[in-house]
Motif scaffolding. Structure first.
Motif, PDB file in Angstrom:
ATOM      1  N   ASP B 267      -8.134   1.163 -11.562  1.00 45.96           N
ATOM      2  CA  ASP B 267      -9.270   1.793 -12.098  1.00 45.96           C
ATOM      3  C   ASP B 267      -9.407   3.102 -10.777  1.00 45.96           C
ATOM      4  O   ASP B 267      -9.978   4.110 -11.566  1.00 45.96           O
ATOM      5  N   VAL B 268      -9.254   2.823  -9.528  1.00 47.44           N
ATOM      6  CA  VAL B 268      -9.497   3.899  -8.843  1.00 47.44           C
ATOM      7  C   VAL B 268      -8.139   4.978  -8.469  1.00 47.44           C
ATOM      8  O   VAL B 268      -8.123   5.723  -7.504  1.00 47.44           O
ATOM      9  N   GLY B 269      -7.008   4.307  -9.083  1.00 48.54           N
ATOM     10  CA  GLY B 269      -5.851   5.452  -9.255  1.00 48.54           C
ATOM     11  C   GLY B 269      -4.773   4.814  -8.326  1.00 48.54           C
ATOM     12  O   GLY B 269      -3.830   5.469  -8.314  1.00 48.54           O
ATOM     13  N   PHE B 270      -4.830   3.526  -8.022  1.00 48.88           N
ATOM     14  CA  PHE B 270      -3.485   3.077  -7.181  1.00 48.88           C
ATOM     15  C   PHE B 270      -2.706   2.525  -7.915  1.00 48.88           C
ATOM     16  O   PHE B 270      -2.966   2.115  -9.394  1.00 48.88           O
ATOM     17  N   ARG B 271      -1.380   2.546  -7.639  1.00 48.45           N
ATOM     18  CA  ARG B 271      -0.354   1.862  -8.564  1.00 48.45           C
ATOM     19  C   ARG B 271       0.230   0.814  -7.926  1.00 48.45           C
ATOM     20  O   ARG B 271       0.226   0.484  -6.665  1.00 48.45           O
ATOM     21  N   LYS B 292       2.268   2.274   7.209  1.00 50.33           N
ATOM     22  CA  LYS B 292       1.823   1.885   8.575  1.00 50.33           C
ATOM     23  C   LYS B 292       0.406   2.062   9.212  1.00 50.33           C
ATOM     24  O   LYS B 292      -0.306   1.568   9.541  1.00 50.33           O
ATOM     25  N   ARG B 293       0.150   3.539   8.685  1.00 48.45           N
ATOM     26  CA  ARG B 293      -1.341   4.096   9.289  1.00 48.45           C
ATOM     27  C   ARG B 293      -2.129   3.419   8.315  1.00 48.45           C
ATOM     28  O   ARG B 293      -3.275   2.889   8.656  1.00 48.45           O
ATOM     29  N   THR B 294      -1.921   3.050   7.227  1.00 46.49           N
ATOM     30  CA  THR B 294      -2.970   2.166   6.410  1.00 46.49           C
ATOM     31  C   THR B 294      -3.399   1.027   6.817  1.00 46.49           C
ATOM     32  O   THR B 294      -4.316   0.379   6.940  1.00 46.49           O
ATOM     33  N   GLN B 295      -2.099   0.141   7.022  1.00 44.21           N
ATOM     34  CA  GLN B 295      -2.265  -1.153   7.500  1.00 44.21           C
ATOM     35  C   GLN B 295      -2.973  -1.153   8.966  1.00 44.21           C
ATOM     36  O   GLN B 295      -3.897  -2.105   9.447  1.00 44.21           O
ATOM     37  N   LEU B 334      -9.888   0.921   1.181  1.00 42.11           N
ATOM     38  CA  LEU B 334      -8.485   1.165   1.186  1.00 42.11           C
ATOM     39  C   LEU B 334      -8.435   2.613   0.561  1.00 42.11           C
ATOM     40  O   LEU B 334      -7.688   3.475   1.112  1.00 42.11           O
ATOM     41  N   ARG B 335      -9.289   2.963  -0.440  1.00 39.88           N
ATOM     42  CA  ARG B 335      -9.507   4.069  -1.223  1.00 39.88           C
ATOM     43  C   ARG B 335      -9.767   5.317  -0.031  1.00 39.88           C
ATOM     44  O   ARG B 335      -9.457   6.437   0.066  1.00 39.88           O
ATOM     45  N   SER B 336     -10.732   4.895   0.911  1.00 42.96           N
ATOM     46  CA  SER B 336     -11.261   5.877   1.707  1.00 42.96           C
ATOM     47  C   SER B 336     -10.150   6.364   2.602  1.00 42.96           C
ATOM     48  O   SER B 336     -10.060   7.302   3.427  1.00 42.96           O
ATOM     49  N   ILE B 337      -9.176   5.362   3.022  1.00 44.29           N
ATOM     50  CA  ILE B 337      -7.957   5.492   3.884  1.00 44.29           C
ATOM     51  C   ILE B 337      -7.022   6.220   3.264  1.00 44.29           C
ATOM     52  O   ILE B 337      -6.333   7.193   3.789  1.00 44.29           O
ATOM     53  N   VAL B 338      -6.748   5.998   2.173  1.00 43.16           N
ATOM     54  CA  VAL B 338      -5.496   6.571   1.364  1.00 43.16           C
ATOM     55  C   VAL B 338      -5.704   7.736   0.491  1.00 43.16           C
ATOM     56  O   VAL B 338      -4.831   8.638   0.421  1.00 43.16           O
TER      57      VAL B 338
END
Lengths: 339, 339
Positions: B267-271, B292-295, B334-338
């Motif tokens: 819904d928020v655009g991830f695949r 790596k950064r996201t983790q 997750l959205r705010s990070i990526v």
């Protein structure tokens, strides 16, 4: 019990468990004169520790020969089969300790990946002459792994109580000793799984590292993935609870019982493989069938003891929970079966 | 907790523990349509089970090639290095399942010791087309080991609740499947160490047996010696506590959460790497540094998730203890990070 669910294989998720692990390694290093060394790992037991060590030596040295005494623990044979290494046995002398002359004859700078010496053989509790062996290894540039799974938490305390027999050194005081297996879940009184692998040079394990992006670390140099940490927490607790003095007292009691057993056995005519230098009493029967029958008949009377093959006989390990008062009954039962 | 000190490696001393062990093996065989088979062992985990299987195939078949999908668990790589086997990766298709065509191109009756297929890949929870793979293996006379460490206690229950996606069979219903790794200490809710190796033909392990006179058995076909039995007792308890219906309910909840997470992410655009077929959600980022950064940044906010490499991304396993209510917070973090 609190640590049944924490996984030593994923230290990023369990930093406290990892801290306990590192503390246990440091305590083991300290007992075995490795203060200042940074290398070690608490694994599931002596078998995994021995296999891991031989794996690292095979990979880092690109050689396949392992030399070990005829008295080596069976896990050295397991390791050789698993790793595709060639295990050549070094003869032992009349006291079941490695023959340095035979080692000298078999060691090869070109072929030998590692020499394994024992500190506390499974069948006799004997120590190989590690002080001499390490000189041979060093002269040929061959690393020396000491399997002190049993003896590593026995002999240091027996030495400290001034135990009367002179025991050869086998630990990191000897420059040629490059790694040691020592199991808190044997005489350290910890629960399994808790077997230590101590390393003079921790970078040795880089030779066996596998990438593992999905865990919290980027690579893992280990046979197992998930590793139950209860044994590590238990080892930490036991080390803090007993301390050096507690283990000295414990081992003194075991040793007194071993000597009492040895004396009573000899009184009624049994012969021993060696005079006990650790709480292991190996009773010679010198006949395989007799040894098997004796083990079976003892088992039927709830004496659960091991059978030995070098020599054929029966082995008793006087663990701390055994009371000296049971010895006469054991000796008379054994006598009624054998003599 | 009662079983912390009993040693599965010495069944003569712990017959009750061995009985629990055998019961757990039978229950696992029953879940995986292996009723009537007698072969299996509860080991320390999936890594040891995979290594043990490959060791037995190497020794019994005297061949050294292992074929496994690019998505195989890292322990297959560990096994190959340890055992001196040659691991060749079989390509996976767009859904990260093994390409049967590529397997067909690489398999060799003369060279291949064993094929490894996945039922529940680490990164995606995907199943290889084991039904087709087993036909290829059978045609070439090559054994097939299925690593269902994760999926073995997931898919059988998802199938039973009539989960809408058609899942390929991967267990002993397929005649070409010769062994299976399945871990009670993953979705079986047992504590570690508890990883199962199930065998169509238990004599396979004779190829790795080592003599061990000093234990209560005469030989041991096992990497480890001492084996903590707490995980076996725990698996027995969990199987009896949950039963088939309990696990069905548990997995239904996990699956619903996985689908909820998947939907909100999209819904928020991830695949996603694949539409989840098990409670594993693999979020594509398609960039190693970003992954790596996201983790790392998720970790700083106490979201401890894994990183994936095929594709580069983040993996979330919806374990039974996770509440669906946490999903929106995770997605927005997750959205705010990526994004």
């Amino acid at each position: 019990m609190l640590f049944l669910e924490s996984n030593l294989g994923d230290p990023g998720l369990y930093p406290g468990t990892q801290h306990l692990h590192d503390s246990v390694v440091q305590m083991l290093l300290s007992i075995l004169h490795g203060d200042g060394l940074m290398g070690g790992r608490i694994l599931s037991g002596g078998s995994e520790a021995n296999i891991t060590a031989l794996w690292a030596y095979r990979n880092s040295r690109q050689r396949r020969q392992v030399l070990a005494p005829e008295t080596a623990h069976y896990s050295v044979g397991t390791a050789a089969d698993l790793l595709g290494m060639n295990l050549s046995y070094v003869r032992v002398d009349d006291s079941y300790a490695m023959s340095v002359d035979d080692l000298e004859a078999k060691i090869s700078s070109e072929k030998t990946a590692v020499v394994v010496a024992m500190a506390g053989t499974t069948e006799h509790g004997q120590i190989d002459p590690v002080d001499e062996i390490q000189l041979v290894c060093a002269r040929h540039g061959v690393p020396l792994h000491v399997d002190a799974a049993f003896g590593g938490l026995v002999f240091p305390f027996l030495s400290r109580i001034g135990y009367r027999k002179r025991l050869p050194a086998f630990d990191f005081t000897l420059a040629g000793v490059t790694s040691i297996t020592v199991d808190p879940h044997k005489m350290g009184m910890a629960t399994a799984p808790s077997g230590g692998l101590l390393l003079r040079n921790p970078t040795l394990l880089e030779a066996i590292a596998q990438p593992t992006t999905y865990l919290s670390s980027e690579s893992l140099a280990s046979i197992l993935g998930t590793r139950c940490s209860a044994g590590v927490a238990s080892a930490y607790a036991m080390f803090r609870f007993y301390g050096i003095n507690g283990y000295m007292k414990l081992l003194q009691g075991c040793m007194q019982n071993a000597e009492r057993l040895a004396a009573q056995l000899k009184d009624v005519g049994f012969r021993l493989a060696i005079e006990p230098i650790s709480p292991v009493v190996c009773i010679r029967l010198d006949d395989e069938d007799l040894a098997k029958r004796t083990q079976r008949e003892l088992g039927q009377r709830n004496w659960l003891v091991s059978r030995t093959t070098q020599p054929h006989g029966i082995r008793v390990v006087m663990m701390p929970h055994l009371q000296g008062a049971i010895i006469p009954d054991f000796v008379s039962t054994l006598r009624s079966i054998v003599l």
